[in-house]
Write a protein that holds these residues in place. Structure first.
Motif, PDB file in Angstrom:
ATOM      1  N   TRP A 225    -100.942  -5.237  40.131  1.00 26.28           N
ATOM      2  CA  TRP A 225    -100.817  -5.204  41.097  1.00 26.28           C
ATOM      3  C   TRP A 225     -99.512  -4.383  41.647  1.00 26.28           C
ATOM      4  CZ3 TRP A 225    -105.085  -6.338  44.007  1.00 26.28           C
ATOM      5  CH2 TRP A 225    -106.305  -7.149  43.585  1.00 26.28           C
ATOM      6  N   HIS A 226     -99.157  -4.297  40.734  1.00 28.02           N
ATOM      7  CA  HIS A 226     -97.342  -3.252  40.970  1.00 28.02           C
ATOM      8  C   HIS A 226     -97.949  -1.659  40.748  1.00 28.02           C
ATOM      9  CE1 HIS A 226     -93.409  -2.179  40.183  1.00 28.02           C
ATOM     10  NE2 HIS A 226     -93.138  -2.770  41.617  1.00 28.02           N
ATOM     11  N   GLN A 227     -98.688  -1.781  40.259  1.00 29.76           N
ATOM     12  CA  GLN A 227     -99.180  -0.039  39.747  1.00 29.76           C
ATOM     13  C   GLN A 227     -98.913   0.980  40.891  1.00 29.76           C
ATOM     14  OE1 GLN A 227     -99.723   0.797  36.374  1.00 29.76           O
ATOM     15  NE2 GLN A 227     -99.523   3.216  36.978  1.00 29.76           N
ATOM     16  N   GLY A 228     -98.088   2.038  40.874  1.00 35.15           N
ATOM     17  CA  GLY A 228     -98.330   2.582  42.217  1.00 35.15           C
ATOM     18  C   GLY A 228     -97.241   2.151  43.501  1.00 35.15           C
ATOM     19  N   LEU A 229     -97.088   1.005  43.400  1.00 37.46           N
ATOM     20  CA  LEU A 229     -96.491   0.599  44.717  1.00 37.46           C
ATOM     21  C   LEU A 229     -94.581   1.463  44.605  1.00 37.46           C
ATOM     22  CD1 LEU A 229     -96.917  -3.100  45.618  1.00 37.46           C
ATOM     23  CD2 LEU A 229     -97.865  -1.256  47.103  1.00 37.46           C
ATOM     24  N   ALA A 230     -94.446   1.253  43.607  1.00 39.41           N
ATOM     25  CA  ALA A 230     -92.777   1.144  43.837  1.00 39.41           C
ATOM     26  C   ALA A 230     -92.428   2.592  44.545  1.00 39.41           C
ATOM     27  CB  ALA A 230     -92.034   1.368  42.459  1.00 39.41           C
ATOM     28  N   GLN A 231     -93.595   3.674  44.349  1.00 39.92           N
ATOM     29  CA  GLN A 231     -93.318   5.469  44.232  1.00 39.92           C
ATOM     30  C   GLN A 231     -94.245   5.343  45.931  1.00 39.92           C
ATOM     31  OE1 GLN A 231     -94.609   3.835  41.958  1.00 39.92           O
ATOM     32  NE2 GLN A 231     -95.046   5.658  40.490  1.00 39.92           N
ATOM     33  N   ARG A 232     -95.066   4.871  46.445  1.00 45.90           N
ATOM     34  CA  ARG A 232     -95.188   4.777  48.123  1.00 45.90           C
ATOM     35  C   ARG A 232     -94.087   3.393  48.532  1.00 45.90           C
ATOM     36  NH1 ARG A 232    -100.967   2.244  46.481  1.00 45.90           N
ATOM     37  NH2 ARG A 232    -101.099   2.257  48.818  1.00 45.90           N
ATOM     38  N   LEU A 233     -93.378   2.729  48.059  1.00 43.11           N
ATOM     39  CA  LEU A 233     -92.639   1.404  48.798  1.00 43.11           C
ATOM     40  C   LEU A 233     -91.655   2.106  49.044  1.00 43.11           C
ATOM     41  CD1 LEU A 233     -93.773  -1.432  47.366  1.00 43.11           C
ATOM     42  CD2 LEU A 233     -93.643  -0.711  50.055  1.00 43.11           C
ATOM     43  N   ALA A 234     -91.111   3.639  48.427  1.00 44.41           N
ATOM     44  CA  ALA A 234     -89.707   4.506  48.258  1.00 44.41           C
ATOM     45  C   ALA A 234     -90.026   4.739  49.986  1.00 44.41           C
ATOM     46  CB  ALA A 234     -89.837   5.578  47.426  1.00 44.41           C
ATOM     47  N   GLN A 235     -90.830   5.088  50.081  1.00 44.32           N
ATOM     48  CA  GLN A 235     -91.077   6.213  51.578  1.00 44.32           C
ATOM     49  C   GLN A 235     -90.890   5.122  52.893  1.00 44.32           C
ATOM     50  OE1 GLN A 235     -91.183   9.457  51.004  1.00 44.32           O
ATOM     51  NE2 GLN A 235     -91.304   8.657  48.993  1.00 44.32           N
ATOM     52  N   GLU A 236     -90.422   3.746  52.696  1.00 43.48           N
ATOM     53  CA  GLU A 236     -90.501   2.790  53.875  1.00 43.48           C
ATOM     54  C   GLU A 236     -89.655   2.219  53.582  1.00 43.48           C
ATOM     55  OE1 GLU A 236     -92.633   0.909  55.390  1.00 43.48           O
ATOM     56  OE2 GLU A 236     -94.203   2.571  54.987  1.00 43.48           O
ATOM     57  N   PRO A 237     -89.121   2.352  54.950  1.00 44.25           N
ATOM     58  CA  PRO A 237     -87.145   2.074  55.525  1.00 44.25           C
ATOM     59  C   PRO A 237     -87.241   0.435  55.620  1.00 44.25           C
ATOM     60  CG  PRO A 237     -88.366   3.666  57.473  1.00 44.25           C
ATOM     61  CD  PRO A 237     -89.784   3.255  56.010  1.00 44.25           C
ATOM     62  N   ARG A 238     -85.608   0.564  54.302  1.00 48.94           N
ATOM     63  CA  ARG A 238     -85.335  -0.307  54.818  1.00 48.94           C
ATOM     64  C   ARG A 238     -85.313  -1.282  56.225  1.00 48.94           C
ATOM     65  NH1 ARG A 238     -85.256  -3.516  50.185  1.00 48.94           N
ATOM     66  NH2 ARG A 238     -84.433  -2.814  48.049  1.00 48.94           N
ATOM     67  N   LEU A 239     -85.386  -2.457  56.549  1.00 51.00           N
ATOM     68  CA  LEU A 239     -85.341  -3.769  57.497  1.00 51.00           C
ATOM     69  C   LEU A 239     -85.162  -4.369  57.394  1.00 51.00           C
ATOM     70  CD1 LEU A 239     -85.977  -2.772  61.194  1.00 51.00           C
ATOM     71  CD2 LEU A 239     -88.234  -3.342  60.214  1.00 51.00           C
ATOM     72  N   TRP A 240     -83.827  -4.939  58.295  1.00 56.32           N
ATOM     73  CA  TRP A 240     -83.838  -7.088  58.418  1.00 56.32           C
ATOM     74  C   TRP A 240     -84.800  -7.163  58.791  1.00 56.32           C
ATOM     75  CZ3 TRP A 240     -80.372 -10.032  57.268  1.00 56.32           C
ATOM     76  CH2 TRP A 240     -79.152  -9.846  56.458  1.00 56.32           C
ATOM     77  N   ALA A 241     -85.909  -8.442  58.430  1.00 51.11           N
ATOM     78  CA  ALA A 241     -86.791  -8.558  59.035  1.00 51.11           C
ATOM     79  C   ALA A 241     -86.176 -10.183  58.618  1.00 51.11           C
ATOM     80  CB  ALA A 241     -87.433  -8.087  57.684  1.00 51.11           C
TER      81      ALA A 241
END
Length: 378
Positions: free
Chosen positions: A217-233
């Motif tokens: 399920w992790h295939q390709g996720l890291a590259q796409r998540l690199a575009q997601e800003p860090r946000l305290w949640a």
């Protein structure tokens, strides 16, 4: 005063003996010397059935007071204050977050013996899901949409908050490993600082099990998540952490509670967690399609997008993140049960049906149906 042993919700929705003793009237008497808000209170009116800490409600001088106690090995005062600073920022931004009470010296968390305490004013609204354990389905789509809207508002307020990563892995929902290009290598680097987790993993073929069941399920996720800003949640957006008010026939959220799992992750991580927590009955998967409420998942998403629009690409990423969103927290629970409570049986539950079982379920017809519905909503 309680005369029977304290009982809490177990990992299988069962009634079990508590790992931590209930808060006592002796502790209340000591806290009254530190917190003026407790006034002359000498009665504990309710004890929480949650299992990972102890909590109770006492009558204060002006408002009812929620008392939460952690073992010092799980939360120090400094670690709790990481949550409290985030909560204060959200309150300043207009989010109805429960109010953390300071002691006579202005501290929002204090240590005493083996324990760390925090006190909150009981929030506005009814605790409709007080006795509902995590993984309990949210069955009301109107509430789901409102929860989605409030989560988006929280993310708007959180966007201007900047603080380092949490100082602990224990019982915190992080996404460090999910964002890593090689989660196994990244996990190995943390094990010298996490001896209990290392001890547990040394007993099982963990690398092979992750490679087989989780990491596809992790295939390709890291590259796409690199575009997601860090946000305290919030990272634990379950309806049991929300208090509800009624305005006519429409439910509204009066208070947002329990930031114990909060950390810098991302908006999509928080929304995926909300879907996982509220739309899948993880302890009743034998019910097949009835164990998932796709309408609840879509209502959460729809409510969120009414406040914060999401592009089609980000909704696709949300769906692809869902089978992995539990990854870091599952390891955190394994570490907690192995190292803090010494329960190998509970650590096994955190590893087998939680860490491995969740992504396995997403390969089932009901799991695939949920993911397809989210992709279609993009």
């Amino acid at each position: 005063m309680m005369t029977e042993p304290h009982r809490v919700q177990g990992l299988n929705n069962d009634d079990v003996a508590a790992d931590w003793p209930a808060i006592s009237t002796g502790e209340l008497a000591w806290l009254k010397g530190r917190y003026l808000q407790l006034g002359s209170s000498n009665q504990l009116r309710w004890h929480s059935p949650r299992p990972l800490s102890a909590a109770a409600i006492a009558s204060g001088s002006d408002v009812d007071v929620f008392i939460k106690r952690h073992h010092h090995s799980v939360r120090s005062a400094a670690c709790l204050q990481e949550e409290h600073r985030f909560m204060a920022h959200l309150r300043a931004g207009g989010i109805p977050v429960s109010q953390v009470l300071p002691d006579r010296d202005g501290n929002t968390a204090i240590e005493h013996g083996d324990w760390t305490y925090e006190l909150h004013a009981v929030g506005v609204g009814s605790d409709l899901y007080r006795d509902a354990p995590s993984w309990t389905l949210l069955t009301n789509t109107h509430q789901a949409a409102e929860a989605g809207r409030m989560l988006a508002r929280l993310h708007q307020a959180a966007a201007s908050y900047h603080a380092p990563q949490r100082s602990t892995h224990l019982l915190v929902a992080r996404d460090d490993l999910i964002r890593s290009a090689d989660p196994i290598a990244a996990l190995k680097l943390t094990l010298p600082q996490r001896p209990a987790l290392a001890r547990y993993l040394a007993r099982i073929p963990w690398e092979a099990e992750l490679q087989r069941h989780v990491l596809p399920w992790h295939q390709g996720l890291a590259q796409r998540l690199a575009q997601e800003p860090r946000l305290w949640a919030h990272n634990d957006w379950h309806v049991s952490n929300l208090l509800w008010t009624q305005d006519g026939s429409d439910p509204h959220i009066g208070t947002v509670m329990d930031f114990g799992l909060a950390s810098p992750t991302s908006a999509l991580f928080d929304l995926a967690t909300a879907i996982e927590r509220n739309a899948v009955a993880w302890l009743q998967l034998e019910q097949g399609a009835r164990a998932v409420r796709t309408d609840i998942a879509l209502a959460l998403l729809q409510g969120y997008r009414q406040v914060l629009p999401l592009s089609a690409a980000r909704v696709h990423l949300l769906a692809d993140l869902l089978p992995m969103v539990h990854f870091d927290f599952a390891l955190s629970e394994v570490e907690y049960f192995e190292g803090i409570t010494g329960s190998t049986a509970n650590a096994d539950v955190a590893w087998q049906p939680f860490m491995l079982g969740h992504p396995i379920w997403f390969n089932s017809p009901p799991g695939q149906s949920l993911l397809q519905a989210l992709h279609a909503a993009a």
